[in-house]
Design a protein around this motif. Structure first.
Motif, short mmCIF file in Angstrom:
data_model
loop_
_atom_site.label_atom_id
_atom_site.label_comp_id
_atom_site.label_asym_id
_atom_site.label_seq_id
_atom_site.Cartn_x
_atom_site.Cartn_y
_atom_site.Cartn_z
N ARG A 136 0.82 -1.21 0.00
CA ARG A 136 0.00 0.00 0.00
C ARG A 136 0.86 1.26 0.00
N LEU A 137 1.94 1.24 0.76
CA LEU A 137 2.86 2.38 0.76
C LEU A 137 3.53 2.55 -0.60
N LEU A 138 3.92 1.45 -1.22
CA LEU A 138 4.58 1.53 -2.52
C LEU A 138 3.62 2.02 -3.60
N ILE A 139 2.37 1.60 -3.54
CA ILE A 139 1.37 2.11 -4.49
C ILE A 139 1.23 3.61 -4.31
N ALA A 140 1.10 4.05 -3.06
CA ALA A 140 0.96 5.48 -2.79
C ALA A 140 2.17 6.26 -3.29
N LYS A 141 3.36 5.75 -3.02
CA LYS A 141 4.58 6.42 -3.47
C LYS A 141 4.60 6.57 -4.99
N THR A 142 4.20 5.53 -5.70
CA THR A 142 4.21 5.56 -7.16
C THR A 142 3.21 6.57 -7.70
N VAL A 143 2.01 6.58 -7.12
CA VAL A 143 0.98 7.52 -7.55
C VAL A 143 1.38 8.95 -7.23
N LEU A 144 1.97 9.17 -6.06
CA LEU A 144 2.37 10.52 -5.65
C LEU A 144 3.39 11.12 -6.60
N GLN A 145 4.22 10.29 -7.19
CA GLN A 145 5.25 10.78 -8.10
C GLN A 145 4.65 11.55 -9.28
N LEU A 146 3.41 11.19 -9.66
CA LEU A 146 2.77 11.83 -10.80
C LEU A 146 1.55 12.65 -10.41
N ASP A 147 1.35 12.89 -9.12
CA ASP A 147 0.20 13.69 -8.69
C ASP A 147 0.30 15.07 -9.36
N PRO A 148 -0.77 15.51 -10.02
CA PRO A 148 -0.67 16.77 -10.78
C PRO A 148 -0.37 17.99 -9.92
N LYS A 149 -0.70 17.95 -8.62
CA LYS A 149 -0.39 19.08 -7.75
C LYS A 149 1.07 19.08 -7.32
N VAL A 150 1.72 17.94 -7.51
CA VAL A 150 3.13 17.80 -7.15
C VAL A 150 4.01 17.86 -8.40
N ASN A 151 3.54 17.25 -9.47
CA ASN A 151 4.34 17.10 -10.68
C ASN A 151 3.45 17.34 -11.90
N PRO A 152 3.47 18.51 -12.48
CA PRO A 152 2.61 18.80 -13.63
C PRO A 152 3.03 18.09 -14.91
N ASP A 153 4.21 17.45 -14.91
CA ASP A 153 4.69 16.78 -16.12
C ASP A 153 4.28 15.31 -16.18
N GLY A 154 3.62 14.79 -15.14
CA GLY A 154 3.25 13.38 -15.10
C GLY A 154 2.35 12.99 -16.26
#
Length: 254
Positions: A136-154
């Motif tokens: 569950r933590l790894l899924i969250a980490k992967t999704v967070l990498q491309l969260d549009p509020k964090v990373n607009p290039d995802g």
């Protein structure tokens, strides 16, 4: 979004051609060893094969690793966990490609926490967590990498068997999360073994068999005939209230 042109890894998968489109959740199904992991590795730029792989019209090998990490995120089946970290420290690693921990990342983590049940895991050592809790933590980490509020290039989210080790509640929560990632405009691709869940949640289904595409399309391409051919299992198709359910035909055997 991501286009494959005769992509192949010798003895593992291909040649395969097709496109993973923005705003779509594509789910890969197929028996063990059918090439799902190899296809995902090629799409992520983690395995160099024959043919051509392009992300947003640009050859994947034209990206350097840092640039690629801003545009795509990949969860592999076996992730070596850093020793000595706690749950929140693992999540913070999602910020490495996007300039470090920020207020936006903290807000994104807080938004994910209730859905994936993350709060009880924040302060616990990773080594003390169960396999499902780590997942569950790894899924969250992967999704967070491309969260549009964090990373607009995802642009592209890839996950190899994200449901492995999860209980039913968190399987459904994960698929719902991936659905919303696609609705936000990402191209989302994941391999899963539950065929009924694939048909329920997937916009597009890719069925691999012996390294080749046996079928591709909407959930309707998954038929009893396909399951018998690819998996060697006889199933019955039930339909009710617009939902399709494939059940093993125990009377017929395999």
């Amino acid at each position: 979004m991501l286009a494959l042109e005769d992509f192949a890894l010798a003895g593992r998968v291909g040649p395969v051609s097709g496109e993973f489109r923005a705003g779509r959740l594509t789910l890969l199904i197929g028996p063990n060893g059918s090439g799902k992991s190899s296809l995902l590795a090629g799409a992520a730029g983690l395995a160099e094969g024959e043919g051509r792989v392009r992300l947003a019209g640009r050859d994947l090998d034209a990206f350097d690793l840092f640039e690629l990490s801003r545009h795509r995120a990949m969860l592999t089946q076996q992730v070596p966990l850093p020793q000595g970290l706690r749950g929140y420290e693992l999540l913070a690693l999602a910020a490495e490609p996007v300039g470090g921990v920020s207020e936006a990342l903290c807000r994104a983590i807080a938004a994910l926490a209730p859905e994936l049940g993350l709060e009880p895991l924040y302060d616990r050592p990773l080594a003390a967590l169960s396999g499902g809790e780590q997942q569950r933590l790894l899924i969250a980490k992967t999704v967070l990498q491309l969260d549009p509020k964090v990373n607009p290039d995802g642009a592209l989210l890839l996950l190899d068997e994200p449901l492995a080790g999860l209980d039913w509640r968190h399987q459904l929560a994960t698929l719902g999360l991936l659905r919303r990632c696609a609705d936000r405009g990402l191209a989302v691709v994941a391999s899963i073994h539950d065929i009924n869940l694939a048909c329920q949640f997937g916009d597009d289904i890719w069925c691999l068999h012996r390294g080749r595409l046996a079928a591709r399309g909407g959930p309707e391409v998954v038929t009893p005939e396909l399951i018998a051919e690819v998996f060697g299992v006889r199933v019955r198709l039930l339909e009710q209230d617009g939902a399709r359910l494939l059940l093993p035909d125990t009377e017929a055997g395999c």
